[in-house]
Scaffold this motif. Structure first.
Motif, mmCIF file in Angstrom:
data_model
loop_
_atom_site.group_PDB
_atom_site.id
_atom_site.type_symbol
_atom_site.label_atom_id
_atom_site.label_comp_id
_atom_site.label_asym_id
_atom_site.label_seq_id
_atom_site.Cartn_x
_atom_site.Cartn_y
_atom_site.Cartn_z
ATOM 1 N N ILE A 1 0.844 -1.201 0.000
ATOM 2 C CA ILE A 1 0.000 0.000 0.000
ATOM 3 C C ILE A 1 0.879 1.250 0.000
ATOM 4 O O ILE A 1 0.683 2.180 -0.800
ATOM 5 C CB ILE A 1 -0.933 0.009 1.227
ATOM 6 C CG1 ILE A 1 -1.990 -1.093 1.117
ATOM 7 C CG2 ILE A 1 -1.611 1.377 1.382
ATOM 8 C CD1 ILE A 1 -2.775 -1.305 2.402
ATOM 9 N N ASP B 1 -6.446 6.015 -4.420
ATOM 10 C CA ASP B 1 -7.451 4.996 -4.102
ATOM 11 C C ASP B 1 -7.003 3.605 -4.552
ATOM 12 O O ASP B 1 -6.066 3.448 -5.337
ATOM 13 C CB ASP B 1 -8.785 5.342 -4.766
ATOM 14 C CG ASP B 1 -9.436 6.574 -4.149
ATOM 15 O OD1 ASP B 1 -8.900 7.084 -3.149
ATOM 16 O OD2 ASP B 1 -10.468 7.026 -4.679
ATOM 17 N N PHE B 2 -7.740 2.614 -4.047
ATOM 18 C CA PHE B 2 -7.420 1.226 -4.346
ATOM 19 C C PHE B 2 -8.673 0.459 -4.754
ATOM 20 O O PHE B 2 -9.782 0.800 -4.344
ATOM 21 C CB PHE B 2 -6.788 0.538 -3.130
ATOM 22 C CG PHE B 2 -5.466 1.124 -2.728
ATOM 23 C CD1 PHE B 2 -4.286 0.656 -3.287
ATOM 24 C CD2 PHE B 2 -5.395 2.157 -1.802
ATOM 25 C CE1 PHE B 2 -3.061 1.201 -2.930
ATOM 26 C CE2 PHE B 2 -4.179 2.709 -1.428
ATOM 27 C CZ PHE B 2 -3.012 2.234 -2.000
ATOM 28 N N ILE B 3 -8.456 -0.582 -5.534
ATOM 29 C CA ILE B 3 -9.518 -1.535 -5.869
ATOM 30 C C ILE B 3 -9.171 -2.877 -5.246
ATOM 31 O O ILE B 3 -8.028 -3.334 -5.325
ATOM 32 C CB ILE B 3 -9.677 -1.693 -7.392
ATOM 33 C CG1 ILE B 3 -10.216 -0.410 -8.027
ATOM 34 C CG2 ILE B 3 -10.606 -2.865 -7.731
ATOM 35 C CD1 ILE B 3 -10.276 -0.452 -9.549
ATOM 36 N N ALA B 4 -10.153 -3.491 -4.612
ATOM 37 C CA ALA B 4 -10.055 -4.879 -4.156
ATOM 38 C C ALA B 4 -11.359 -5.562 -4.582
ATOM 39 O O ALA B 4 -12.247 -4.929 -5.158
ATOM 40 C CB ALA B 4 -9.846 -4.950 -2.652
ATOM 41 N N ALA C 1 -8.603 -2.655 5.478
ATOM 42 C CA ALA C 1 -9.442 -1.833 4.606
ATOM 43 C C ALA C 1 -9.603 -2.462 3.232
ATOM 44 O O ALA C 1 -10.591 -2.211 2.541
ATOM 45 C CB ALA C 1 -8.840 -0.440 4.465
ATOM 46 N N LEU C 2 -8.654 -3.308 2.835
ATOM 47 C CA LEU C 2 -8.700 -3.992 1.548
ATOM 48 C C LEU C 2 -9.405 -5.339 1.618
ATOM 49 O O LEU C 2 -9.519 -6.030 0.608
ATOM 50 C CB LEU C 2 -7.282 -4.211 1.019
ATOM 51 C CG LEU C 2 -6.483 -2.962 0.644
ATOM 52 C CD1 LEU C 2 -5.019 -3.318 0.477
ATOM 53 C CD2 LEU C 2 -7.026 -2.337 -0.631
ATOM 54 N N VAL D 1 -11.074 2.742 -0.686
ATOM 55 C CA VAL D 1 -11.070 1.385 -1.248
ATOM 56 C C VAL D 1 -12.444 1.073 -1.822
ATOM 57 O O VAL D 1 -13.459 1.241 -1.146
ATOM 58 C CB VAL D 1 -10.699 0.329 -0.188
ATOM 59 C CG1 VAL D 1 -10.742 -1.072 -0.800
ATOM 60 C CG2 VAL D 1 -9.319 0.613 0.396
ATOM 61 N N THR D 2 -12.481 0.610 -3.053
ATOM 62 C CA THR D 2 -13.724 0.175 -3.691
ATOM 63 C C THR D 2 -13.655 -1.327 -3.936
ATOM 64 O O THR D 2 -12.679 -1.822 -4.491
ATOM 65 C CB THR D 2 -13.941 0.891 -5.040
ATOM 66 O OG1 THR D 2 -14.011 2.299 -4.811
ATOM 67 C CG2 THR D 2 -15.232 0.422 -5.705
ATOM 68 N N PHE D 3 -14.699 -2.036 -3.505
ATOM 69 C CA PHE D 3 -14.775 -3.482 -3.727
ATOM 70 C C PHE D 3 -15.636 -3.760 -4.948
ATOM 71 O O PHE D 3 -16.791 -3.334 -5.015
ATOM 72 C CB PHE D 3 -15.353 -4.194 -2.497
ATOM 73 C CG PHE D 3 -14.474 -4.095 -1.273
ATOM 74 C CD1 PHE D 3 -13.331 -4.857 -1.178
ATOM 75 C CD2 PHE D 3 -14.799 -3.221 -0.241
ATOM 76 C CE1 PHE D 3 -12.505 -4.771 -0.061
ATOM 77 C CE2 PHE D 3 -13.986 -3.125 0.874
ATOM 78 C CZ PHE D 3 -12.836 -3.895 0.966
ATOM 79 N N SER E 1 -12.637 -7.704 2.137
ATOM 80 C CA SER E 1 -14.035 -7.423 1.786
ATOM 81 C C SER E 1 -15.047 -7.790 2.864
ATOM 82 O O SER E 1 -16.099 -7.176 2.949
ATOM 83 C CB SER E 1 -14.402 -8.149 0.483
ATOM 84 O OG SER E 1 -14.397 -9.554 0.675
ATOM 85 N N ILE F 1 -7.199 5.657 -9.273
ATOM 86 C CA ILE F 1 -6.750 4.402 -8.668
ATOM 87 C C ILE F 1 -5.228 4.326 -8.650
ATOM 88 O O ILE F 1 -4.570 4.368 -9.692
ATOM 89 C CB ILE F 1 -7.331 3.194 -9.428
ATOM 90 C CG1 ILE F 1 -8.854 3.253 -9.430
ATOM 91 C CG2 ILE F 1 -6.826 1.886 -8.823
ATOM 92 C CD1 ILE F 1 -9.489 3.285 -8.042
#
Length: 462
Positions: A168, A188-191, A205-206, A223-225, A208, A243
Motif C-alpha cells: 500500500i 485509491d485502491f480496488i479490491a 481496509a482492503l 477502497v472500492t470493492f 471485503s 486508482i
C-alpha cells in the motif's frame, strides 16, 4: 470445567456459546458435538455423541490460555504436541492427518530434516542483527527471489499483512513520485469480493468481509470493492484516473478457493498500463508452489508490478516479502519504510532451504500431479452426494463447496483424525496439505471425508 461447545462458522473450529463464556472468553471444553455417526480411521462407527477426552495437562494448558491470552481465537480444544511429515499428535497421543499445514504455511510438512538443519545451523551462527547492518542470508534470499520471479527487488516483512501494508505504501509513494508539480496523485485502491488481505488497518481496509472491518472503523478510506472477475467494472474504475493500485489474489483462499480467469487478469493488466495504476498480486496463500507453479501468476502468464508473499516462505517461521519491479523500487527512498525484525538471518536461511526445495521442477510437477489426482479422488467419492456442489482448485489448494455449512463435516473429520479448514461463507471445505503429502495420505483423506459426509444430512435435517 467441561461444557458442550460448537464449531465457529468462519474457522470451522469449535468454540463455546456466549452463555458458557467467562469474562468474554470460552470456558475450557472437553466435549464435541458429533452431528451423526461417522466411520473412524480404524473403520469403526463412532457414536453420534462422542467425547474427545482431554488429559489433565491439556485441560490445564487450555485453562491457562483462557487466563493469560487475549481472547481473539476460537481455538479447537486440542493441544498439539508434535508433528512429523503430514501427521500431528496431541498430548493424549492421538494422531491427525494434517490438511491445514498451519493455514498453508508448512509446505514441507512438519520436521523436514533439511529445514531443521538450516534452522539449527543458522541459530548457532547468527540469529538477529536488525537492518542497521548487512547479513548474508537476507541478500542471498532476495537474489533467489528475484532470479525466480518477475521482480527486480525485494522488501522483507514478518507476515502477509505486513507485506500488504508495505505494498500500500509503495503504491502511494510510486504515484506521488510520478505525479509532479501540483497534480494530485491517485490514492485509491480496488479490491474484490471475497478477498482477504490481512488484519492490520491498511490491509483490513482492503479485506471485503464486513465483519472483519466493522469493529475497527473508520479504516483507511478510498477502497472500492468490485465483483471478483468483473473485468468491465474494474476497467471503468481504473481508467477514472483515481486508482493508485489494484489488489487481487490469483486464487482466493479465505474467500472460497476461487481462481481468476486469464481474461480477467489480462484486462486488469491492460487497464492499469493505460491508467498508470499498479497491479498487485497477493500470493500470500496461493504462491510458492501451492498451485503446482512456483508462483500462481505463472499459470496465466500475466505479470504484476508488485507481489506479496508470506505463509510458506520460511517453512513455519514468520516472514513476508514484497517483490517489486524496478520502476516501483526507484520511488522508495531511505527511511520510507522499515522493520526491526524483517529479513533476519535465521528466517532467511530457513527460507532459502524452502525455496530451493520447492522451486525444483520435479517437486513442482509432483504438486501438480498430486493435486489432479486428489481432485479426481474427491470428485469420485464425494461428487454423488447431494450436498457437494463443486470440487475446485489448482495444485494442492482445493475447495469442496457445499450447499450447507461445512462445520459438521469439519467436526466429524476432526474426530476421525483428519484436520481440514473452512473458507468462503463457511460452506467450503478448504484443503491445503503439506506439498510433500503422499498419494496414500491423499487417499486416506478422501476416504475419511467420504465416510463423514452423513454429518451433512444431520445438519440439513436439523
Amino acid at each position: 470445567m467441561s461444557s458442550t461447545c460448537f464449531l465457529n462458522d468462519v474457522t470451522g473450529f469449535i468454540t463455546c456459546p456466549v452463555g458458557l463464556r467467562k469474562y468474554g472468553k470460552p470456558v475450557v471444553a472437553a466435549k464435541f458435538i458429533r452431528p451423526s455417526a461417522c466411520m473412524s480411521v480404524s473403520g469403526q462407527v463412532a457414536e453420534p455423541m462422542k467425547e474427545l477426552e482431554l488429559g489433565l495437562k491439556s485441560k490445564e494448558l487450555i485453562e491457562a490460555e483462557v487466563k493469560y491470552l487475549v481472547g481473539t481465537y476460537a481455538r479447537t480444544p486440542v493441544v498439539l504436541s508434535h508433528g512429523k511429515g503430514c501427521k500431528l499428535y496431541d498430548m493424549e497421543g492421538r494422531e491427525y492427518l494434517d490438511l491445514t499445514s498451519g493455514i498453508a504455511v508448512n509446505a514441507l510438512g512438519h520436521g523436514d530434516e533439511d529445514w531443521m538443519r538450516a534452522v539449527t545451523s543458522q541459530a548457532n551462527t547468527l540469529t538477529h542483527v536488525s537492518n542497521v547492518f548487512y547479513s548474508v542470508p537476507q541478500v542471498k534470499l532476495a537474489k533467489r527471489l528475484v532470479e525466480t520471479s518477475f521482480a527486480d527487488r525485494v522488501f522483507f516483512t514478518n507476515s502477509g499483512t505486513e507485506a500488504n501494508e508495505a505494498a500500500i505504501k509503495f503504491a502511494r509513494k510510486f504515484q506521488r513520485s510520478t505525479h509532479s508539480g501540483h497534480e494530485s496523485p491517485p490514492t485509491d485502491f480496488i479490491a474484490f469480493t471475497n478477498c482477504f488481505h490481512g488484519r492490520t488497518m491498511g490491509a483490513l481496509a482492503l479485506t471485503s468481509k464486513e465483519h472483519y472491518r466493522s469493529p475497527f472503523e473508520p479504516v483507511m478510506p478510498g477502497v472500492t470493492f468490485l465483483e471478483y472477475g468483473n473485468a468491465q467494472a474494474a476497467r471503468k474504475l481504473i481508467l477514472s484516473g483515481n486508482i493508485a493500485a489494484v489488489f487481487v489474489e490469483p486464487i482466493q483462499g479465505e474467500g472460497g478457493i476461487y481462481s481468476a480467469t486469464k481474461e480477467f487478469l489480462q484486462s486488469l493488466r491492460s487497464a492499469c498500463d493505460e491508467a498508470g495504476a499498479l497491479l498487485i498480486y497477493d500470493e500470500v496463500q496461493c504462491g510458492l508452489g501451492r498451485t503446482g507453479y512456483l508462483w500462481a501468476y505463472e499459470a496465466y502468464g500475466i505479470l504484476p508490478d508488485i507481489m506479496t508473499l508470506a505463509k510458506p516462505l520460511a517453512g513455519g517461521l514468520p516472514i513476508g516479502a514484497v517483490l517489486v519491479k524496478e520502476r516501483v523500487a526507484a520511488a522508495i527512498k531511505h527511511g520510507d519504510h522499515g522493520s526491526t525484525f524483517a529479513g533476519g538471518p535465521l528466517v532467511c536461511h530457513a527460507a532459502l532451504t524452502v525455496l530451493d526445495k520447492i522451486s525444483d521442477p520435479g517437486f513442482l510437477s509432483s504438486v501438480s500431479r498430486k493435486g489432479e489426482h486428489f481432485k479426481q479422488l474427491l470428485r469420485q467419492k464425494l461428487g454423488g452426494d447431494k450436498h457437494v456442489k463443486e470440487v475446485r482448485g489448482q495444485g494442492l489448494i482445493i475447495g469442496i463447496e457445499l450447499d450447507v455449512m461445512a462445520k459438521p463435516l469439519v467436526n466429524t473429520c476432526l474426530l476421525s483424525g483428519l484436520l481440514v479448514l473452512t473458507s468462503g461463507k463457511g460452506n467450503v471445505v478448504r484443503l491445503v496439505p503439506p506439498l510433500t503429502i503422499s498419494d496414500e495420505e491423499l487417499g486416506q483423506a478422501a476416504e475419511i471425508l467420504f465416510k463423514c459426509l452423513p454429518s451433512l444430512d444431520w445438519s440439513s435435517s436439523s
